[in-house]
Design an enzyme around this catalytic site. Structure first.
Site, PDB file in Angstrom:
ATOM      1  N   TYR A  35      16.926 -21.568  21.241  1.00 47.73           N
ATOM      2  CA  TYR A  35      16.378 -20.164  21.118  1.00 47.73           C
ATOM      3  C   TYR A  35      17.732 -19.118  21.544  1.00 47.73           C
ATOM      4  CZ  TYR A  35      13.468 -16.019  21.633  1.00 47.73           C
ATOM      5  OH  TYR A  35      12.803 -15.042  21.580  1.00 47.73           O
ATOM      6  N   LEU A  82     -17.403  -2.787  30.748  1.00 45.87           N
ATOM      7  CA  LEU A  82     -18.531  -3.733  30.358  1.00 45.87           C
ATOM      8  C   LEU A  82     -19.288  -3.873  31.461  1.00 45.87           C
ATOM      9  CD1 LEU A  82     -16.477  -6.762  28.725  1.00 45.87           C
ATOM     10  CD2 LEU A  82     -18.023  -4.638  27.468  1.00 45.87           C
ATOM     11  N   GLU A 112     -16.757 -15.192  24.430  1.00 46.40           N
ATOM     12  CA  GLU A 112     -15.272 -15.527  24.461  1.00 46.40           C
ATOM     13  C   GLU A 112     -14.747 -15.357  25.961  1.00 46.40           C
ATOM     14  OE1 GLU A 112     -14.319 -12.342  21.533  1.00 46.40           O
ATOM     15  OE2 GLU A 112     -13.421 -11.200  23.288  1.00 46.40           O
ATOM     16  N   LYS A 114     -13.247 -14.050  29.532  1.00 40.47           N
ATOM     17  CA  LYS A 114     -12.795 -12.775  29.855  1.00 40.47           C
ATOM     18  C   LYS A 114     -11.405 -12.985  30.605  1.00 40.47           C
ATOM     19  CE  LYS A 114     -14.584  -8.796  32.447  1.00 40.47           C
ATOM     20  NZ  LYS A 114     -13.460  -8.687  33.417  1.00 40.47           N
ATOM     21  N   ASP A 116      -8.241 -12.140  32.897  1.00 41.09           N
ATOM     22  CA  ASP A 116      -8.247 -11.324  34.142  1.00 41.09           C
ATOM     23  C   ASP A 116      -6.903 -10.847  34.035  1.00 41.09           C
ATOM     24  OD1 ASP A 116      -9.212 -10.119  36.350  1.00 41.09           O
ATOM     25  OD2 ASP A 116      -8.789 -11.886  37.657  1.00 41.09           O
ATOM     26  N   TYR A 221      -8.255  -8.757  21.522  1.00 36.23           N
ATOM     27  CA  TYR A 221      -9.463  -9.164  21.320  1.00 36.23           C
ATOM     28  C   TYR A 221     -10.539  -8.084  20.593  1.00 36.23           C
ATOM     29  CZ  TYR A 221      -9.875  -7.070  26.107  1.00 36.23           C
ATOM     30  OH  TYR A 221      -9.832  -6.108  27.051  1.00 36.23           O
ATOM     31  N   LYS A 282     -20.751 -10.881  22.864  1.00 37.53           N
ATOM     32  CA  LYS A 282     -20.630  -9.745  22.333  1.00 37.53           C
ATOM     33  C   LYS A 282     -21.315  -9.890  20.897  1.00 37.53           C
ATOM     34  CE  LYS A 282     -15.815  -8.464  23.323  1.00 37.53           C
ATOM     35  NZ  LYS A 282     -14.222  -8.529  22.744  1.00 37.53           N
ATOM     36  N   LYS A 306     -20.210 -13.065  34.884  1.00 37.95           N
ATOM     37  CA  LYS A 306     -19.273 -13.260  35.946  1.00 37.95           C
ATOM     38  C   LYS A 306     -19.406 -14.507  36.410  1.00 37.95           C
ATOM     39  CE  LYS A 306     -16.375  -9.744  36.143  1.00 37.95           C
ATOM     40  NZ  LYS A 306     -16.724  -8.135  36.692  1.00 37.95           N
ATOM     41  N   CYS A 400      11.416 -25.365  64.875  1.00 35.20           N
ATOM     42  CA  CYS A 400      11.768 -25.388  63.660  1.00 35.20           C
ATOM     43  C   CYS A 400      11.380 -26.642  62.956  1.00 35.20           C
ATOM     44  CB  CYS A 400      12.781 -24.574  63.307  1.00 35.20           C
ATOM     45  SG  CYS A 400      12.892 -24.986  61.532  1.00 35.20           S
ATOM     46  N   CYS A 403      14.645 -27.740  61.090  1.00 35.58           N
ATOM     47  CA  CYS A 403      16.145 -28.029  61.866  1.00 35.58           C
ATOM     48  C   CYS A 403      15.847 -28.243  63.428  1.00 35.58           C
ATOM     49  CB  CYS A 403      17.005 -26.793  61.663  1.00 35.58           C
ATOM     50  SG  CYS A 403      16.250 -25.500  62.732  1.00 35.58           S
ATOM     51  N   CYS A 418      12.559 -19.163  62.853  1.00 34.79           N
ATOM     52  CA  CYS A 418      13.695 -20.029  63.291  1.00 34.79           C
ATOM     53  C   CYS A 418      15.003 -18.760  62.934  1.00 34.79           C
ATOM     54  CB  CYS A 418      13.633 -21.112  62.049  1.00 34.79           C
ATOM     55  SG  CYS A 418      15.335 -21.901  62.150  1.00 34.79           S
ATOM     56  N   CYS A 423      19.761 -23.223  59.501  1.00 32.11           N
ATOM     57  CA  CYS A 423      18.715 -23.975  59.263  1.00 32.11           C
ATOM     58  C   CYS A 423      18.616 -24.516  57.546  1.00 32.11           C
ATOM     59  CB  CYS A 423      17.565 -23.215  59.678  1.00 32.11           C
ATOM     60  SG  CYS A 423      16.038 -24.052  59.154  1.00 32.11           S
TER      61      CYS A 423
HETATM   62  P1  AMP Z   1     -14.629  -4.877  34.101  1.00 28.38           P
HETATM   63  O1  AMP Z   1     -13.104  -4.347  34.333  1.00 28.38           O
HETATM   64  O2  AMP Z   1     -15.182  -5.807  34.851  1.00 28.38           O
HETATM   65  O3  AMP Z   1     -15.519  -3.620  33.741  1.00 28.38           O
HETATM   66  O4  AMP Z   1     -14.638  -5.540  32.571  1.00 28.38           O
HETATM   67  C1  AMP Z   1     -14.219  -4.776  31.511  1.00 28.38           C
HETATM   68  C2  AMP Z   1     -12.764  -5.355  30.983  1.00 28.38           C
HETATM   69  O5  AMP Z   1     -12.671  -6.528  30.594  1.00 28.38           O
HETATM   70  C3  AMP Z   1     -12.436  -4.588  29.694  1.00 28.38           C
HETATM   71  O6  AMP Z   1     -11.992  -3.386  29.778  1.00 28.38           O
HETATM   72  C4  AMP Z   1     -11.367  -5.658  29.232  1.00 28.38           C
HETATM   73  O7  AMP Z   1     -10.059  -4.916  29.819  1.00 28.38           O
HETATM   74  C5  AMP Z   1     -11.529  -6.810  29.932  1.00 28.38           C
HETATM   75  N1  AMP Z   1     -11.642  -7.966  29.088  1.00 28.38           N
HETATM   76  C6  AMP Z   1     -11.077  -8.935  29.277  1.00 28.38           C
HETATM   77  N2  AMP Z   1     -11.344 -10.088  28.384  1.00 28.38           N
HETATM   78  C7  AMP Z   1     -11.784  -9.293  27.471  1.00 28.38           C
HETATM   79  C8  AMP Z   1     -12.664  -9.667  26.170  1.00 28.38           C
HETATM   80  N3  AMP Z   1     -12.492 -11.041  25.755  1.00 28.38           N
HETATM   81  N4  AMP Z   1     -13.306  -8.746  25.363  1.00 28.38           N
HETATM   82  C9  AMP Z   1     -13.372  -7.498  25.913  1.00 28.38           C
HETATM   83  N5  AMP Z   1     -12.957  -7.223  27.181  1.00 28.38           N
HETATM   84  C10 AMP Z   1     -12.313  -8.034  27.902  1.00 28.38           C
HETATM   85 ZN    ZN Z   2      15.115 -24.011  61.121  1.00 30.62          ZN
END
Ligand code: AMP
Ligand code: ZN
Length: 686
Positions: A35, A82, A112, A114, A116, A221, A282, A306, A400, A403, A418, A423
């Site tokens: 690459y 949400l 689906e 969620k 983070d 999504y 959804k 959650k 330590c 060392c 230390c 070291c």
């Molecule tokens: P919250 O921040 O707890 O209100 O959750 C809503 C946020 O979840 C949305 O604004 C999205 O940024 C996020 N999110 C993560 N995964 C998904 C998903 N698969 N579909 C929709 N929202 C999602």
């Molecule tokens: Zn040390």
């Protein structure tokens, strides 16, 4: 033979194809080295033919220069948040309202993951990425287009020509977060508490070049435009046109099927390449969504399940201390292995000595662990009822663990330190930091290899890394090291020896309090390592006057550079041929032999190109990365294509070889005109 334009197109396509395989399909098709080779060929081609560069070229992911702030983006369709569901009852209630609202008996949902991270909206027009914005307050977001362009998981081009306004999530993989935090820790920058903060923070950096260094990923999504009847068809289409999606959507007939999915997914989700704290449910039929509409804050057709943060109990067998680069000792709990959030946990951070004392954590205790959004499990509390009779309060170490030297506790600090500059524990942590991405980027040096290098004294300071290629035989003798991996390491070191900017080197040194942003300011002021080493104490302390560098940072830089051990280490780096220069802002040399002249360097020479650039600038000349109007000379080495020389001639640049360049350099400004004449005679026949 293809023309340069054809080759350029082919390279762009091939690189995009590999990126798609890697980031979208999770099925890498080439090695990193292959690459890199393609990418380097692309850069070389674009250097020779700047007119071929397009906004969609993979080379254009480097990030634009810093901005003052973010432009506001007003959106026609608000980005929503949400509502949450924490129990089966909550979900059934959501389903009941939806069925009543729509006047139907059952509803088909898509469940689906969620993800983070930080939400994002990205717009493609005519197949090209044109705009990206943060959620902001939903109606108005911030324009982060140049930051998002640096994220390789986000294609710059897709095969769908219709306009697409996509919604998705930018995130950092848990494994990558640890590397980012490791760098921040030792640079004195605050750690990111979880992947979400790390992603959001990286997305909103004013300097997109810093975003480019962060290992960000993306998943889409949602699509605002209505090209489909159902959500799951839309998701399949996004994947088909080359966009990264989670590919974990499951269509569920009715809410019971959703609950089953949620139960099943709880154990699967920890194996995913992204952090999930829940499931988004959804309504699949988009026309039903229209009927249901929104409350003041949320859609009525979607909700977020959650999962509760997982906790577990286990026995603490020992408390040891990790030695950091600055010598700080971090207490770590060694545990009876226990499964938690999909991984087996046998170590947990105890943060600092005060926490151990305030929670009265003792060896032999049963402790409660928690692993939520954070990557590293935490010891939440002690089950005092389960405490064996013979336990005693934990005593911090006096020496330590790496060392054996006595440790000190500085006034006002929670940590033990230390202070032994030699070291091996500190050196190991320092080497790890030095070689990570964002620093010198020699990440083939893994943890265990670094340990072996230090233990065998093959490496006694950071500079010794650059002596390793000459010690090949000893490398091959190390554990688990074959010829092939040694070659990979040697190549990576050679790339780092001359291929890093000065601010990267400065960041990698890990001077206390000096993170990548401060390192850049220092690097811009001094230009290269030699100049920094030659700076007087006053010059170093005058760094304080730079906006963004405080008195403490300036003092820290000065102390580092006045330390004889560090100076010797840095001199050794220079002697080993480390070239780290700062592009653009390098200080101008007035009245040098090449003052007023500009050079584009092409072809191969005995020296590295970076070294030649240094020579040019040291003599007051200007470096042009490509021939443009006004470039005085094209300095050509071996293997230069006719295209390149023709192009230079067209733009009015004179062609010289190495001898011609040397003649110019030694001539001095007074003889400039005659030197030019001389150089003309030495010019190659084209
Ligand atoms: P919250 O921040 O707890 O209100 O959750 C809503 C946020 O979840 C949305 O604004 C999205 O940024 C996020 N999110 C993560 N995964 C998904 C998903 N698969 N579909 C929709 N929202 C999602
Ligand atoms: Zn040390």
């Amino acid at each position: 033979m293809s023309t340069p334009a054809e080759r350029h197109r082919a390279l762009c396509d091939e690189i995009a194809r590999h990126a798609h395989a890697y980031y979208v399909l999770d099925l890498p098709t080439v090695s990193d080295a292959e690459y890199d080779a393609l990418y380097r060929e692309l850069l070389a081609l674009e250097e020779a033919h700047p007119e071929l560069v397009t906004p969609s070229s993979p080379s254009q992911r480097v990030g634009a220069a810093p901005r003052e702030g973010f432009r506001k983006v007003e959106r026609a369709v608000r980005m929503y948040s949400l509502d949450n569901a924490y129990s089966a009852d909550d979900l059934r209630e959501f389903d009941r309202r939806a069925r009543e609202g729509a006047g139907v008996d059952t509803i088909a949902y898509v469940a689906e993951p969620k993800i983070d991270g930080a939400s994002i909206e990205v717009t493609y027009e005519d197949g090209r990425l044109v705009l990206a914005s943060t959620r902001g307050d939903g109606a108005v977001g911030e324009d982060v287009t140049s930051n998002v362009r640096t994220i390789r998981a986000v294609p710059l081009e897709v095969s769908e020509r219709r306009r697409m306004t996509l919604r998705g999530e930018i995130f950092i993989r848990p494994a990558d977060l640890e590397a980012v935090n490791e760098m921040r820790r030792t640079a004195g920058e605050p750690e990111f508490a979880n992947p979400r903060n790390a992603a959001a923070g990286s997305l909103r950096l004013l300097d997109a070049r810093l975003t480019a260094e962060r290992p960000l990923r993306a998943v889409f999504y949602d699509l605002v435009e209505r090209y489909f009847e159902t959500h799951h068809e839309m998701l399949a289409h996004l994947h088909a046109v080359g966009l990264p999606t989670h590919r974990r959507d499951t269509r569920c007939e009715g809410i019971d099927a959703v609950l089953e999915f949620i139960a099943r997914f709880d154990s699967e989700r920890h194996g995913l390449p992204f952090e999930t704290d829940g499931v988004v449910v959804k309504v699949d039929e988009l026309s039903l969504r229209d009927e249901l509409g929104f409350t003041a804050r949320f859609p009525r057709w979607a909700t977020a399940w959650k999962y509760a943060a997982e906790t577990g109990a286990t026995v603490l067998r020992a408390i040891t201390c990790d030695v950091g680069r600055t010598g700080a000792l971090t207490p770590v709990a060694i545990l009876d292995p226990v499964p938690l959030s999909g991984t087996t946990v046998s170590r947990a951070s105890l943060h600092n000595l005060d926490q151990i004392a305030s929670k009265d954590i003792r060896v032999g205790d049963t402790v409660i662990l928690q692993k939520a959004g954070e990557i590293i499990p935490q010891v939440l509390s002690v089950v005092t009822e389960a405490r064996p009779v013979e336990t005693v309060p934990w005593e911090p170490p006096t020496h330590c663990p790496a060392c054996g030297e006595p440790v000190v506790r500085e006034a006002g600090e929670a940590a033990l330190r230390c202070v032994n500059a030699r070291c091996p524990g500190r050196l190991e942590a320092g080497l790890w930091y030095f070689t990570r991405r964002g620093g010198m980027d020699i990440d083939r040096l893994g943890r265990s290899l670094i340990g072996q290098l230090v233990a065998s004294k093959l490496v006694t300071d950071l500079a010794d890394v650059f002596a390793l290629p000459a010690k090949r035989d000893q490398l091959v003798g190390l554990e688990r090291m074959g010829e092939k991996s040694v070659q990979g390491i040697v190549d990576a070191i050679e790339r780092a020896r001359t291929g890093r900017t000065f601010d990267r080197l400065l960041t990698a040194l890990g001077i206390p309090l000096v993170g990548s942003v401060a390192a850049k300011l220092v690097a811009d002021r001094f230009g290269d390592l030699r100049r920094l080493l030659d700076a007087s104490s006053e010059e170093l302390r005058a760094l304080e006057s730079i906006d963004g560098i405080g008195a403490k940072m300036a003092e820290s830089v000065a102390r580092f550079l006045e330390d004889p051990d560090q100076r010797a280490m840095l001199e050794k780096m220079l002697a080993l041929g480390v070239v780290a220069r700062q592009p653009e802002k390098a200080p101008k040399v007035e009245g040098g032999a090449l003052a007023g002249l500009s050079f584009c360097v092409t072809g191969s020479f005995d020296q590295k190109r970076e070294a030649i650039w240094e020579l040019i600038e040291a003599a007051g000349g200007e470096v042009h990365k490509s021939v443009k109007k006004g470039t005085s000379y094209l300095l050509a080495g071996e293997k230069v294509g006719k295209n390149k020389t023709d192009d230079a001639a067209k733009k009015g640049a004179k062609l010289i070889d190495w001898a011609g360049f040397e003649a110019l350099r030694s001539a001095g400004p007074a003889q400039e005109s005659s030197a030019e004449g001389e150089a003309d005679q030495l010019a190659l026949e084209v």
